[in-house]
Design a protein around this motif. Structure first.
Motif, PDB file in Angstrom:
ATOM      1  N   UNK A  44     100.869  27.508  16.325  1.00  0.00           N
ATOM      2  CA  UNK A  44     102.119  28.447  16.420  1.00  0.00           C
ATOM      3  C   UNK A  44     102.845  28.379  17.752  1.00  0.00           C
ATOM      4  N   UNK A  45     102.044  28.397  18.774  1.00  0.00           N
ATOM      5  CA  UNK A  45     102.730  28.334  20.169  1.00  0.00           C
ATOM      6  C   UNK A  45     103.685  26.787  20.134  1.00  0.00           C
ATOM      7  N   UNK A  46     103.281  25.909  19.666  1.00  0.00           N
ATOM      8  CA  UNK A  46     104.095  24.368  19.409  1.00  0.00           C
ATOM      9  C   UNK A  46     105.244  24.644  18.495  1.00  0.00           C
ATOM     10  N   UNK A  47     105.060  25.258  17.377  1.00  0.00           N
ATOM     11  CA  UNK A  47     105.909  25.088  16.177  1.00  0.00           C
ATOM     12  C   UNK A  47     107.006  26.097  16.115  1.00  0.00           C
ATOM     13  N   UNK A  48     106.624  27.536  16.870  1.00  0.00           N
ATOM     14  CA  UNK A  48     107.643  28.666  16.796  1.00  0.00           C
ATOM     15  C   UNK A  48     108.900  28.272  17.651  1.00  0.00           C
ATOM     16  N   UNK A  49     108.908  27.702  18.638  1.00  0.00           N
ATOM     17  CA  UNK A  49     110.172  27.638  19.423  1.00  0.00           C
ATOM     18  C   UNK A  49     111.156  26.423  18.853  1.00  0.00           C
ATOM     19  N   UNK A  50     110.790  25.453  18.045  1.00  0.00           N
ATOM     20  CA  UNK A  50     111.928  24.812  17.233  1.00  0.00           C
ATOM     21  C   UNK A  50     112.440  25.352  16.042  1.00  0.00           C
ATOM     22  N   UNK A  51     111.405  26.349  15.420  1.00  0.00           N
ATOM     23  CA  UNK A  51     111.896  27.172  14.490  1.00  0.00           C
ATOM     24  C   UNK A  51     112.911  28.231  14.806  1.00  0.00           C
ATOM     25  N   UNK A  52     112.519  29.090  15.925  1.00  0.00           N
ATOM     26  CA  UNK A  52     113.492  29.763  16.409  1.00  0.00           C
ATOM     27  C   UNK A  52     114.955  29.222  16.756  1.00  0.00           C
ATOM     28  N   UNK A  53     114.811  28.143  17.673  1.00  0.00           N
ATOM     29  CA  UNK A  53     116.045  27.276  17.902  1.00  0.00           C
ATOM     30  C   UNK A  53     116.753  27.072  16.593  1.00  0.00           C
ATOM     31  N   UNK A  54     116.305  26.599  15.697  1.00  0.00           N
ATOM     32  CA  UNK A  54     116.981  26.099  14.523  1.00  0.00           C
ATOM     33  C   UNK A  54     117.501  27.264  13.723  1.00  0.00           C
ATOM     34  N   UNK A  55     117.121  28.431  13.803  1.00  0.00           N
ATOM     35  CA  UNK A  55     117.286  29.869  13.048  1.00  0.00           C
ATOM     36  C   UNK A  55     118.423  30.177  13.857  1.00  0.00           C
ATOM     37  N   UNK A  56     118.675  30.227  15.150  1.00  0.00           N
ATOM     38  CA  UNK A  56     119.569  30.926  16.019  1.00  0.00           C
ATOM     39  C   UNK A  56     121.230  30.985  15.554  1.00  0.00           C
ATOM     40  N   UNK A  57     121.400  29.802  15.190  1.00  0.00           N
ATOM     41  CA  UNK A  57     122.771  29.736  14.668  1.00  0.00           C
ATOM     42  C   UNK A  57     123.024  30.181  13.479  1.00  0.00           C
ATOM     43  N   UNK A  58     122.192  30.136  12.328  1.00  0.00           N
ATOM     44  CA  UNK A  58     122.628  30.499  11.037  1.00  0.00           C
ATOM     45  C   UNK A  58     122.096  32.064  10.837  1.00  0.00           C
ATOM     46  N   UNK A  59     121.067  32.472  11.651  1.00  0.00           N
ATOM     47  CA  UNK A  59     120.574  33.898  11.410  1.00  0.00           C
ATOM     48  C   UNK A  59     120.839  34.814  12.658  1.00  0.00           C
ATOM     49  N   UNK A  60     120.654  34.303  13.883  1.00  0.00           N
ATOM     50  CA  UNK A  60     120.932  35.083  15.147  1.00  0.00           C
ATOM     51  C   UNK A  60     119.376  34.809  15.802  1.00  0.00           C
ATOM     52  N   UNK A  61     119.385  35.712  16.778  1.00  0.00           N
ATOM     53  CA  UNK A  61     118.153  35.330  17.690  1.00  0.00           C
ATOM     54  C   UNK A  61     116.812  36.354  17.156  1.00  0.00           C
TER      55      UNK A  61
END
Length: 192
Positions: A44-61
């Protein structure tokens, strides 16, 4: 049997590869899932940053994430994402195949989590099914359905291979019956 978990390898892989996502299109039809996520590892520590970054534009922070710990060997309390902190919680009551993302300002999203070791064809089916607007299927139902579909595909392949071997490589009719060489039409040169 002891299981080793190489965190540096999965972090390097996750940093290089984009998040694999399939999101439900914006519509008035509310479903039980907002899409699917297919991580590259169980770190999770490796996988969550790219996920959060990919979702920031369509969904927000994204500010918080919850998971069921049965699918993740380590559940960190916080994860650093672009200079900020993403809080991670776990609940054993939560569907093990679902990830819940929360934002202070935007809301909540539920994603189907496709296991990293899933075959690409199965992952594609799951990602498409999870992104159907208005779907009433839960993460557990989608995973169970895929298990049945995968078993059916494997069984059909096994039957096809067994028939091929049992018939000495004979051709099959469109109806699944073996055809002898005499049933084949003659080519223009008259040879079979």
């Amino acid at each position: 049997m002891a299981t080793t978990f190489d965190r540096t390898a999965s972090r390097d892989l996750a940093a290089e590869l984009p998040a694999r996502l399939s999101l439900t299109p914006k519509t008035t039809l509310a479903g039980l899932l907002d899409g699917a996520w297919w991580p590259h590892s169980r770190d999770l520590e490796a996988e969550l940053p790219p996920l959060a970054a990919a979702l920031e534009e369509p969904w927000g922070r994204v500010t918080r994430v919850t998971v069921n710990p049965t699918r993740w060997p380590v559940v960190p309390h916080t994860v650093a994402v672009d200079g900020r902190t993403l809080h991670v919680g776990w609940f054993t009551e939560q569907d093990p195949d679902k990830l819940i993302l929360l934002s202070y300002t935007v809301g909540r999203w539920d994603l189907l989590v496709i296991p990293p070791e899933t075959a690409p064809a199965a992952a594609a089916r799951l990602m498409a099914a999870a992104a159907i607007p208005g779907s009433a299927l839960t993460a557990a139902v989608l995973m169970a359905n895929e298990t049945v579909i995968g078993r059916g595909i494997r069984d059909a392949r096994t039957r096809r291979e067994a028939t091929w071997e049992g018939e000495g490589g004979a051709c099959m009719s469109p109806f699944g019956e073996p055809m002898g060489r005499s049933a084949l039409p003659l080519p223009a040169n008259g040879w079979r």
